[in-house]
Design an enzyme around this catalytic site. Structure first.
Site, mmCIF file in Angstrom:
data_model
loop_
_atom_site.group_PDB
_atom_site.id
_atom_site.type_symbol
_atom_site.label_atom_id
_atom_site.label_comp_id
_atom_site.label_asym_id
_atom_site.label_seq_id
_atom_site.Cartn_x
_atom_site.Cartn_y
_atom_site.Cartn_z
ATOM 1 C CB ALA A 116 -0.950 -0.006 1.189
ATOM 2 C CB SER A 163 3.271 6.197 -4.061
ATOM 3 O OG SER A 163 4.089 5.466 -4.945
ATOM 4 C CB SER A 185 -2.342 4.018 -0.948
ATOM 5 O OG SER A 185 -1.493 4.912 -1.614
ATOM 6 C CE LYS A 244 11.231 0.150 -12.138
ATOM 7 N NZ LYS A 244 10.060 0.388 -11.291
ATOM 8 C CD GLU A 270 0.484 -1.782 -20.522
ATOM 9 O OE1 GLU A 270 1.649 -1.426 -20.777
ATOM 10 O OE2 GLU A 270 -0.258 -2.337 -21.351
ATOM 11 C CB ILE A 316 3.329 4.673 -21.548
ATOM 12 C CG1 ILE A 316 3.779 6.063 -21.099
ATOM 13 C CG2 ILE A 316 3.224 4.595 -23.057
ATOM 14 C CD1 ILE A 316 5.150 6.445 -21.628
ATOM 15 C CE LYS A 330 10.771 1.646 -15.413
ATOM 16 N NZ LYS A 330 10.896 3.094 -15.125
#
EC number: 1.1.1.3
Lengths: 447, 447
Positions: B14, B16, B19, B106, B130, B137, B206
């Site tokens: 929980a 950023s 939450s 990631k 995603e 994005i 990434k």
């Protein structure tokens, strides 16, 4: 090579997109099979004339004129014929025989989408149409899936390559609409009959599809407000540049908040609009497309790429074919279109945006006060005014000259106003004695 | 309200993002249910400390410290804890108990992706991620699905918002790295320990995920060549601007054609590179991200948006949750990752690109000829040379001045060269008497 399950693929149409799809399917078959987990066997290509010339050499034995027969037993039917009839009948036949359908037919989806999606839902089939909205740009899955947990507020799309090419050339060369259109036709960017593009019909179909997805609402094509670019001349482009704008034909799909007793609704409209040169959409040049999406949580997103072209569009079609094949392998029914939000589509009059009004007026004291008064009465608030005195009209006789009052051009930028108020106010302006001519009224989008 | 099947959703973490996900799930529950065709019931939120402060007010009774217990019976498990352990164990537990997994982790996917995807494949579950590659994005579905019928040739991504913010400020203000980093930390764009961002570790994770998807190949994190931006100073930014470039930290994933007896392979690399100011990536400002994709059929595509942020990333997570729910409703097994192409990852030495080499040399006759000779021997072909005579070094004693030869700065732009040849040649240049100092060697990307 892995021994994959074989899926029969029927292709309807072998135009610029269809012939590329067939060619790529045949060339990259093994690679696509690895990705799909199934072997994609091109069962045949239905065309009107087997001997017509094609963009790409394809084995003659694949061609048939009997689409109905080809569809029988197909697992995936790719419809690239275009037009409504007989495409609609074939798509429905395919769905009812249990096949998944891949189509790039925006006209069909914009006019018969609900019928087709309902039919697919009945039998658990799936309809894929990535190529129908903005050519090769992946926009359908982002809207349908990636943003399914968000609330889309607004889409602004450059979704017609021909008109973007024309407006971009007019902007770059200072050329006139007719000249650039002729150039675009010579280069193959515009068709001999350019009506579908330049009058915004093509963009309106795409807008209906994008709005349906973004707002989970079946948007009928008739509900899309549509204006083309034929009235845009080089003086308007110049004036836009002077004010820091570029003119783009935009498809705008917008969520309108509830107000004045009206509930939440959406607006779907296509028109040439002024876009600030610093906006990402302003730098979309040539025949490219871009879709700018504003969502409540995700913020601003943009998707950019080729809006048309045979091989580019074939990429989107084949992505759908692989998705359809994967679904056949995975099992389960197709996911139905999500249209349960069913928001009403508001008429253009409810839209709230900024405007730029250009008027030709008598250059005499009190004119600006009169005009400001009319705008104020009409609940249209002025943000900027720029006045240019025009050279006196050249008249043959010296005595005639004295009768002509000197003229001025007035460019009025408004604060946000309601379209209904704005258009009524413009009518009132046109009717006053001091306004000679309403040169143009353009919306400003993308603040 | 429709009586939907209820799906139990377990949230791990929980912070950023977590939450915001919880808050949006609770606020937009009915809307999401209509889209998913299932009711999404937030069964609980597993955290380390129930009483820790949160970004958003959430019902206290949802919190638990027992993640393992929460996962039992969940249909969808959202993993937003970050880190490898215990995230890996919980994700595997979720998959093995038949749940679908949604994750933004990631680091976990870049290091344990194959183990996790294999586990999901075994039981027919699906892993959605995603949010793991470029924040809000939508890039995973476009690569995985929309482009599945195409051949991706190259991806160039600005996938780390912190470093783009820093480089963009350095470019706009002429400021130094350390100052802008401190500013970014004060504004919350960079963490107290900025290593993961500025040394390119985050971008490398990434890049591994994007390359795996684009080339249908499991790319291990160790195979990603990685350089950070800590060596970029304001003089390099100035020189880049002077030459018409901007410096961006790029994740480049590229298909390398077979050559010299080597088969087809891929290259995955992260480094600061010179990008032409006219390239769409050059105008990605601030902490935004963008992924530029070149595909054989589709041509050039670009995806642009917010690369990070709690609520933005939550949008991507919730899109995945709706997809997972739709799959539960539709039935069928999850689609396995497509990694059958299994292309080898080439070392950086095989990469072919353009370079800009900046040298400090003695300003005397014959120097340029010597350098050109070394480049030629090293199979590095010169495209442009720019020489600037430097002000003589200020030395305390007048007699010392006479011993110092005058200096010049040489900026050499090369044609395409092989990285191995280039780096060997640069070593040889550094070892000659006429080169005082190799100021910088930067790759040029995006031609």
């Amino acid at each position: 090579m892995t021994d994959y399950r074989r899926l029969r693929v029927a292709l309807l149409g072998a135009g610029s997109v269809g012939s590329q799809v067939a060619s790529l399917l045949l060339r990259h078959g093994a690679e696509l099979a690895d990705r799909a987990g199934a072997s994609l066997e091109l069962a045949g290509i239905a065309v009107r004339d087997v001997d017509a010339p094609r963009d790409v050499d394809l084995p003659r034995e694949l061609f048939t004129t009997d689409a109905e027969q080809l569809i029988v037993g197909a697992d995936i039917v790719i419809e690239l014929m275009g037009g409504i009839d007989p495409a609609r009948e074939y798509v429905l036949q395919a769905i009812n025989s249990g096949a998944d359908v891949v189509t790039a037919n925006k006209a069909l989806l914009a006019t018969h989408g609900p019928e087709i999606f309902d039919a697919a839902d009945q039998v658990g089939a799936q309809v894929y149409y990535e190529a129908a909205a903005a050519g090769a740009i992946p926009i359908i899955r982002p809207l349908r899936d990636s943003l399914a947990g968000d609330r889309v507020q607004r889409i602004m799309g450059i979704v017609n390559g021909t008109t973007n090419y024309i407006l971009d050339r007019m902007d770059a060369e200072g050329a006139d609409f007719a000249d650039v259109l002729a150039q675009a036709q010579a280069l193959g960017y515009a068709e001999a009959d350019p009506t579908a593009d330049v009058e915004g019909y093509d963009a309106a179909q795409k807008a209906a599809i994008l709005a349906s997805l973004a707002f989970h609402t079946a948007v009928p094509l008739e509900a899309v407000h549509r204006e083309g670019i034929t009235s845009i001349d080089s003086s308007m482009i110049d004036a836009a540049r002077h004010a820091g704008y570029v003119i783009k034909l935009l498809a705008v799909c917008e969520r309108l908040a509830a107000s004045d007793g009206d509930g939440e609704s959406i607006s779907v409209r296509v028109y040439p609009a002024l876009v600030d040169r610093a906006h990402p959409l302003a730098s979309v040049h040539g025949a490219n497309n871009a879709v700018f999406v504003q969502a409540e949580a995700a913020g601003n997103l943009m998707f950019y790429g080729a809006g048309a072209g045979g091989v580019q569009t074939a990429s989107a079609v084949l992505g759908d074919v692989v998705s359809a094949a994967r679904r056949h392998v995975a099992g389960g029914v197709g996911v139905a279109e999500s249209t349960r939000a069913n928001l009403p589509v508001s008429p253009i009059g409810r839209v709230i945006t900024r405007y730029q009004i250009t008027l030709e007026v008598d250059d005499q004291p009190g004119v600006l006060a009169t005009i400001a008064g009319i705008l104020n009465e009409g609940r249209v608030s002025i943000a900027t005014v720029e006045q240019t005195v025009l050279a006196a009209a050249v008249t043959p006789a010296a005595e005639a000259q004295t009768e002509d009052a000197p003229k001025a051009r007035l460019v009025i930028g408004t604060h946000k106003a309601r379209e209904k108020d704005l258009s009524e106010t413009v009518d009132r302006l046109a009717a006053t004695g001091v306004v000679d001519r309403v040169v143009s009224v353009l919306r400003v989008e993308g603040d």
